[in-house]
Scaffold this active site. Structure first.
Site, short mmCIF file in Angstrom:
data_model
loop_
_atom_site.label_atom_id
_atom_site.label_comp_id
_atom_site.label_asym_id
_atom_site.label_seq_id
_atom_site.Cartn_x
_atom_site.Cartn_y
_atom_site.Cartn_z
N ASP A 129 2.85 -5.01 3.16
CA ASP A 129 3.90 -5.19 4.17
C ASP A 129 4.92 -4.05 4.10
O ASP A 129 5.03 -3.37 3.08
CB ASP A 129 4.64 -6.52 3.94
CG ASP A 129 3.72 -7.71 4.12
OD1 ASP A 129 2.75 -7.60 4.90
OD2 ASP A 129 3.98 -8.74 3.48
N1 URA Z 1 0.79 -10.34 0.16
C1 URA Z 1 1.91 -10.29 0.91
O1 URA Z 1 2.46 -11.30 1.26
N2 URA Z 1 2.37 -9.10 1.29
C2 URA Z 1 1.80 -7.93 0.91
O2 URA Z 1 2.30 -6.87 1.27
C3 URA Z 1 0.64 -7.99 0.12
C4 URA Z 1 0.16 -9.20 -0.24
#
Ligand code: URA
Length: 237
Positions: free
Chosen positions: A101
């Site tokens: 993310d």
């Molecule tokens: N899980 C998440 O919630 N976000 C990420 O960036 C990677 C794994």
């Protein structure tokens, strides 16, 4: 094995759409034979010619990046935000393997080798991804067990293979938890913690299988060694 039009596009002679036209128009040969079938799969060993000229194969590149916060995990962004590709100096058409993310930091692999990317992503390869999450609130053993026993996301059960409470800060009512998962669903870690009642305040991926962030500061990257690439290929099912 990769799709013929993708391999032609990756060699830099045309876009993928143009490559499809070339195939349909009988301009493409594989091992000396004209192929008009879109989606034909080819391997490294196949000899591909376009207009009777062999294509240049793109050299495969493999990187491990320590992704900073505030960078998108895509090859281009319509909002003109900085992407993980902007952080790596190369002319090869690399792309990220899986997604972190915008606000998540840590280990991210980038490559232009589709087969390698598939091995990393496929749950059958059983490559664990380890994250450290800062949670709002303090998690209990019972909730940790739920994460290990399995949680339903998008209609399937996902399990954490390991969950470890690393640190508790009762003053700010927060804690740090290490969690290892094997799938790569969208926002998986955040959704898993949410399903047991916790918001993730900060998230960092510390490890993908054999790859950890040793010696890589935020924003830094390194090439994978041929030995590391071979280790991943040895996991192919
Ligand atoms: N899980 C998440 O919630 N976000 C990420 O960036 C990677 C794994």
């Amino acid at each position: 094995m990769e799709r013929l039009q993708k391999v032609i596009a990756a060699s830099g002679i045309s876009s993928r759409r143009k490559a499809e036209e070339l195939i349909l128009n009988g301009k493409v040969k594989v091992n000396g034979e004209v192929i008009r079938e879109l989606g034909t799969k080819v391997s490294e060993k196949d000899r591909i010619e376009v207009n009777n000229k062999p294509i240049e194969k793109e050299v495969k590149e493999y990187y491990l990046l320590n992704k900073p916060r505030g960078v998108v995990t895509t090859t281009s962004d319509d909002k003109q935000r900085k992407t993980v590709i902007d952080l790596i100096q190369t002319t090869a058409r690399i792309y990220p393997v899986g997604r972190l993310d915008y606000d998540t930091t840590g280990a991210l692999i980038l490559t232009n080798d589709g087969e390698f990317a598939n091995i990393i992503m496929h749950p059958a390869s059983e490559i664990g991804k380890t994250y450290v999450a800062k949670l709002k609130g303090i998690i209990k053993g019972e909730q940790i067990n739920k994460l290990k026993d399995g949680i339903e996301l998008d209609g399937v059960i996902v399990k954490a293979s390991r969950v470890k409470l690393k640190k508790v800060d009762s003053k700010t009512s927060s804690c740090m938890v290490e969690i290892t998962i094997h799938e790569g669903k969208n926002h998986q870690v955040k959704r898993m913690f949410e399903s047991v009642g916790f918001l993730v305040d900060k998230l960092k991926r510390e490890r993908i299988g054999i790859f950890d962030l040793k010696n890589l500061q935020s924003g830094e990257y390194r090439k994978l060694t041929p030995k590391e690439v071979a280790v991943i290929y040895s996991l192919k099912k």
